[in-house]
Design an enzyme around this catalytic site. Structure first.
Site, PDB file in Angstrom:
ATOM      1  N   LYS A   1     -13.903   5.908   1.277  1.00 12.47           N
ATOM      2  CA  LYS A   1     -14.746   4.802   1.714  1.00 12.47           C
ATOM      3  C   LYS A   1     -14.784   3.686   0.672  1.00 12.47           C
ATOM      4  O   LYS A   1     -14.482   3.888  -0.507  1.00 12.47           O
ATOM      5  CB  LYS A   1     -16.165   5.282   1.997  1.00 12.47           C
ATOM      6  CG  LYS A   1     -16.856   5.937   0.808  1.00 12.47           C
ATOM      7  CD  LYS A   1     -18.279   6.372   1.159  1.00 12.47           C
ATOM      8  CE  LYS A   1     -18.969   7.023  -0.033  1.00 12.47           C
ATOM      9  NZ  LYS A   1     -20.398   7.258   0.177  1.00 12.47           N
TER      10      LYS A   1
ATOM     11  N   HIS B   1     -18.703   2.138  14.811  1.00 15.34           N
ATOM     12  CA  HIS B   1     -17.455   2.899  14.698  1.00 15.34           C
ATOM     13  C   HIS B   1     -16.349   2.120  15.392  1.00 15.34           C
ATOM     14  O   HIS B   1     -16.504   1.678  16.533  1.00 15.34           O
ATOM     15  CB  HIS B   1     -17.617   4.292  15.303  1.00 15.34           C
ATOM     16  CG  HIS B   1     -18.569   5.137  14.510  1.00 15.34           C
ATOM     17  ND1 HIS B   1     -19.917   5.161  14.784  1.00 15.34           N
ATOM     18  CD2 HIS B   1     -18.373   5.918  13.414  1.00 15.34           C
ATOM     19  CE1 HIS B   1     -20.510   5.944  13.903  1.00 15.34           C
ATOM     20  NE2 HIS B   1     -19.605   6.410  13.063  1.00 15.34           N
TER      21      HIS B   1
ATOM     22  N   HIS C   1     -15.790   4.034  10.041  1.00 11.50           N
ATOM     23  CA  HIS C   1     -17.255   4.066  10.092  1.00 11.50           C
ATOM     24  C   HIS C   1     -17.754   2.868   9.278  1.00 11.50           C
ATOM     25  O   HIS C   1     -17.354   2.701   8.125  1.00 11.50           O
ATOM     26  CB  HIS C   1     -17.802   5.345   9.461  1.00 11.50           C
ATOM     27  CG  HIS C   1     -17.232   6.611  10.012  1.00 11.50           C
ATOM     28  ND1 HIS C   1     -17.986   7.516  10.739  1.00 11.50           N
ATOM     29  CD2 HIS C   1     -15.980   7.150   9.920  1.00 11.50           C
ATOM     30  CE1 HIS C   1     -17.216   8.552  11.063  1.00 11.50           C
ATOM     31  NE2 HIS C   1     -16.003   8.341  10.576  1.00 11.50           N
TER      32      HIS C   1
ATOM     33  N   ARG D   1     -32.964  12.936   9.427  1.00 13.40           N
ATOM     34  CA  ARG D   1     -32.359  13.786   8.403  1.00 13.40           C
ATOM     35  C   ARG D   1     -33.461  14.535   7.674  1.00 13.40           C
ATOM     36  O   ARG D   1     -34.485  13.947   7.311  1.00 13.40           O
ATOM     37  CB  ARG D   1     -31.513  12.960   7.424  1.00 13.40           C
ATOM     38  CG  ARG D   1     -30.303  12.347   8.098  1.00 13.40           C
ATOM     39  CD  ARG D   1     -29.425  11.557   7.150  1.00 13.40           C
ATOM     40  NE  ARG D   1     -28.367  10.879   7.881  1.00 13.40           N
ATOM     41  CZ  ARG D   1     -27.516   9.995   7.352  1.00 13.40           C
ATOM     42  NH1 ARG D   1     -27.605   9.706   6.055  1.00 13.40           N
ATOM     43  NH2 ARG D   1     -26.584   9.433   8.093  1.00 13.40           N
TER      44      ARG D   1
ATOM     45  N   GLN E   1     -29.910   2.822  11.866  1.00 17.68           N
ATOM     46  CA  GLN E   1     -28.841   2.126  11.159  1.00 17.68           C
ATOM     47  C   GLN E   1     -28.187   1.104  12.081  1.00 17.68           C
ATOM     48  O   GLN E   1     -28.157   1.288  13.299  1.00 17.68           O
ATOM     49  CB  GLN E   1     -27.760   3.108  10.696  1.00 17.68           C
ATOM     50  CG  GLN E   1     -28.170   4.031   9.575  1.00 17.68           C
ATOM     51  CD  GLN E   1     -27.018   4.915   9.134  1.00 17.68           C
ATOM     52  OE1 GLN E   1     -26.233   5.378   9.952  1.00 17.68           O
ATOM     53  NE2 GLN E   1     -26.914   5.155   7.848  1.00 17.68           N
TER      54      GLN E   1
ATOM     55  N   CYS F   1     -21.886   9.119  14.569  1.00 17.44           N
ATOM     56  CA  CYS F   1     -20.432   9.215  14.733  1.00 17.44           C
ATOM     57  C   CYS F   1     -19.988  10.091  15.919  1.00 17.44           C
ATOM     58  O   CYS F   1     -19.240   9.629  16.790  1.00 17.44           O
ATOM     59  CB  CYS F   1     -19.764   9.724  13.450  1.00 17.44           C
ATOM     60  SG  CYS F   1     -20.657   9.431  11.941  1.00 17.44           S
TER      61      CYS F   1
ATOM     62  N   ASP G   1     -25.225   0.846  12.919  1.00 21.92           N
ATOM     63  CA  ASP G   1     -24.089   1.758  12.782  1.00 21.92           C
ATOM     64  C   ASP G   1     -22.955   1.343  13.716  1.00 21.92           C
ATOM     65  O   ASP G   1     -23.178   1.076  14.899  1.00 21.92           O
ATOM     66  CB  ASP G   1     -24.556   3.169  13.129  1.00 21.92           C
ATOM     67  CG  ASP G   1     -23.779   4.235  12.405  1.00 21.92           C
ATOM     68  OD1 ASP G   1     -22.893   3.884  11.615  1.00 21.92           O
ATOM     69  OD2 ASP G   1     -24.058   5.418  12.630  1.00 21.92           O
TER      70      ASP G   1
END
Length: 659
Positions: A472, A393, A518, A371, A389, A342, A391
């Site tokens: 979310k 945005h 997201h 992580r 991911q 992000c 991922d």
């Protein structure tokens, strides 16, 4: 019962609209009994304004009053919670030395934690289960009693784990309650079924170590996992699915199919073999293909200084989950590998000016993330430290939220359809630990919920389970053996635009704040591949299979013909291999079956002369179909083009029987 003024009475509204007025402290069972004796006999618990409580708990507030029977989905958690207490009762009978922890209901069963000097054995579990059946037969009522803190300390003087929990009640006005079933007493809020005889269909499953209160610095307890259902056939189905899940374990199949390995030199990170890499790249390529028109792919750095994480809020809220890196100039751990994409996307968006006309801007990336998961939590591909991911945005105007959520939701659900995965939607609201003002959260929750409801799709609530920066929508998918996995997400974020000073130029030529969404579809590719391995049992659809066709010549005389077919298949983009080893035909065919190759083409004299193949399709047993090479090529290409799902073995067998 002493007289009570009408102002102090509790008003309960029944489903038919009628009401009951009762004094505070009235037991729920008395109200149910006043409605009907048969209903009381069938009741498991009640719900007051949606909050489940058992029949022995005093009523303390007015509201909608619903009687919960075993037909109500909420009843199962009550039964399983009671099962945990019955388990503890049995364990304490046979092992009086066992110190008791806690025993909650969980999604697929229940567990109870015990502190013992030596781990429980399978023989112990068999003995505990037999003793539980005795407790069930004895039909002990679950007797609830509310006690003072001092009295509770006396009752649990020999249970140090309970005494530690009681310390949390110091200085609070929280109600302390105990439950007794026969000789066993436990500190518990409830709710419970009326008596132990309700637990008719249950099974103790396995044991595992669990740190007391989830703290790795505390003592290790023995956790006994179990499950229970109201109906015997539901228990049997669940146990069958558990056995099926063992067969499909991605850690076992991943190794036997030669897809990935995890070595101690890199805990929590996968080594992908050539086959596994092909699978990974095929999946990633599919995602890229679906996103190439409406999304912009970018790549951003792996390492950042703490200023970025302070700006995003991760340094304060997420630091313990980040891999920190020593900065040689400062001598401090003020650098970090990125745990999520992000902030880097926000930095890139903020580097340029944007007009309202170009919104929404959708950045997508496949960068590696890290992580710092606890070593004890690592598990195959489902819990790792390094992952990627799909991922995304999205930077958009507030008036675009509704249409964007619908677009993203359709995108995500159609993606799952490709793999035969069904999804349930869940709406998650603000957690206790969060950033941003309540006003921003009000706006974010209101906007996202309105967008969700505008789609007309059903959803469940997950109160307090939102991200620390915004509410979310979560997508829980169900696989082929009925297990739920939390995968995709759509998160609405009003905080990031403020923190990163994001803007766009509006129609009025003035700067405006965008909103950020997201979005993830697969979650991590690693975890999604683990789910796919187990969902398909390693028998991937042809388009996804690392090896799609294996060509097997019967004898060396037909090697040249077999190689020509492999070359032809490869020329059309089909992943084909030649198995011309000096092994028997049966051995090579059997190996192909074990490795779950979708198609094996056997080439003998007739096939070489007639340009045909003796085709063995995965799951078809010993059946062979004779097809022309052209027909076979067309068949495979069509399955790849349509991304056809494999036909389950039982359906294939039924179709063959009908034919």
């Amino acid at each position: 019962m002493p007289s009570v003024s009408s102002d102090a009475l509790i008003v309960l509204t029944l489903p038919d609209g009628s009401t009951r007025e009762v004094a505070p402290g009235t037991l729920a069972r008395d109200v149910v009994g006043s409605i009907g004796a048969r209903l009381l006999q069938a009741s498991v618990a009640v719900a007051v304004d949606g909050e489940v409580q058992d029949l022995m708990t005093p009523l303390r507030k007015s509201g909608a009053f619903v009687v919960i029977t075993d037909k109500d989905p909420r009843a199962l958690a009550v039964l399983r919670h009671s099962g945990a207490h019955i388990l503890a009762t049995a364990v304490r009978r046979l092992r009086p030395d066992a110190k008791i922890g806690f025993g909650p209901a969980i999604d697929d069963g229940f567990y109870y934690d015990f502190e013992v000097e030596t781990p429980f054995t399978p023989e112990d579990l068999a003995a505990f289960e037999a003793e539980m059946k005795k407790v069930v037969a004895e039909k002990y009522p679950f007797m609830r009693e509310e006690v003072s803190l001092d009295e509770a300390k006396v009752r649990f003087a020999d249970d140090p784990l309970k005494l530690e929990r009681l310390a949390d009640f110091e200085g609070t006005d929280e109600v302390i309650s105990t439950y007794t079933d026969g000789p066993f007493i436990d500190l518990c809020r409830g709710p419970h079924v009326p008596d132990t005889s309700h637990l008719k269909h249950f099974k103790l499953l396995h044991t595992a170590g669990a740190y007391w209160r989830g703290d790795v610095k505390r003592q290790m307890l023995q956790r006994i996992y179990a499950t229970a259902f109201f109906k015997k056939d539901e228990l049997e189905t669940h146990l069958h699915n558990l056995e099926e899940a063992k067969k499909r374990d991605h850690r076992v199949l991943g190794k036997s199919l030669g897809l990935f390995q995890i070595f101690p030199q890199a805990p929590g990170a996968a080594f992908w073999t050539p086959k596994g890499t092909q699978l990974y790249n095929t999946l990633e390529g599919f995602v890229r293909e679906r996103q190439k028109e409406a999304f912009q792919e970018i790549k951003t750095p792996l390492l950042y200084n703490k200023k970025l994480w302070e700006q995003s809020g991760h340094w304060g809220k997420y630091k313990e989950n980040m891999f920190l890196v020593l900065d040689n100039e400062t001598g401090e751990h003020d650098m970090s590998l990125k745990p999520m994409n992000c902030p880097s996307h926000h930095v890139l968006y903020a580097s340029e000016k944007h007009s309202y006309r170009e919104l929404p801007v959708r950045y997508v990336t496949f960068d590696v993330l890290h992580r710092n998961e606890l070593s004890g939590a690592l598990s195959g591909l489902t819990r790792v430290r390094q992952f990627s991911q799909d991922d995304c945005h999205v930077y958009l105007r507030e008036d675009q939220i509704e249409s964007e959520v619908k677009f993203l939701m359709d995108f995500i659900l159609s993606y799952y359809d490709t793999f035969g995965l069904t999804a349930r939607l869940k709406f998650a609201t603000r957690p206790e630990q969060r950033i941003g003002s309540d006003e921003l959260w009000d706006r974010a929750e209101g906007a996202l919920r309105a967008a969700l409801e505008s789609t007309g799709r059903e959803y469940e609530m997950k109160e307090g389970d939102g991200a620390f920066y915004g509410p979310k929508i979560d997508f829980d998918v169900t696989d082929s053996i009925g297990r739920a996995w939390q995968l995709g997400t759509i998160q609405l974020d009003y905080n990031a635009p403020e923190r990163f000073d994001l803007s766009y130029t509006g129609e009025d030529n003035a700067p405006h704040r965008p909103v950020v969404i997201h979005r993830a579809v697969s979650g991590s590719f690693e975890r999604f591949i683990a789910i796919l391995i187990e969902h398909f049992g390693g028998a991937f659809p042809v388009w996804l299979a690392p090896e799609q066709v294996r060509v097997i010549p019967i004898a060396i005389d037909y090697n040249e013909h077999a190689q020509a077919l492999v070359t032809r298949l490869k020329a059309h983009g089909i992943r084909a291999t030649l198995d011309a080893r000096n092994e028997t035909l049966n051995y090579r065919v059997r190996e192909g079956e074990v490795e779950k190759v979708p198609y094996m083409c056997v080439i003998g004299r007739r096939e070489a002369e007639e340009q045909t193949v003796a085709l063995r399709a995965r799951g078809g047993g010993k059946k062979q179909d004779i097809l022309s090479q052209d027909a076979f090529l067309e068949r495979v290409l069509e399955e790849v083009r349509t991304r056809a799902l494999p036909v389950p073995a039982e359906k294939a067998a039924a179709a063959e029987a009908d034919a």
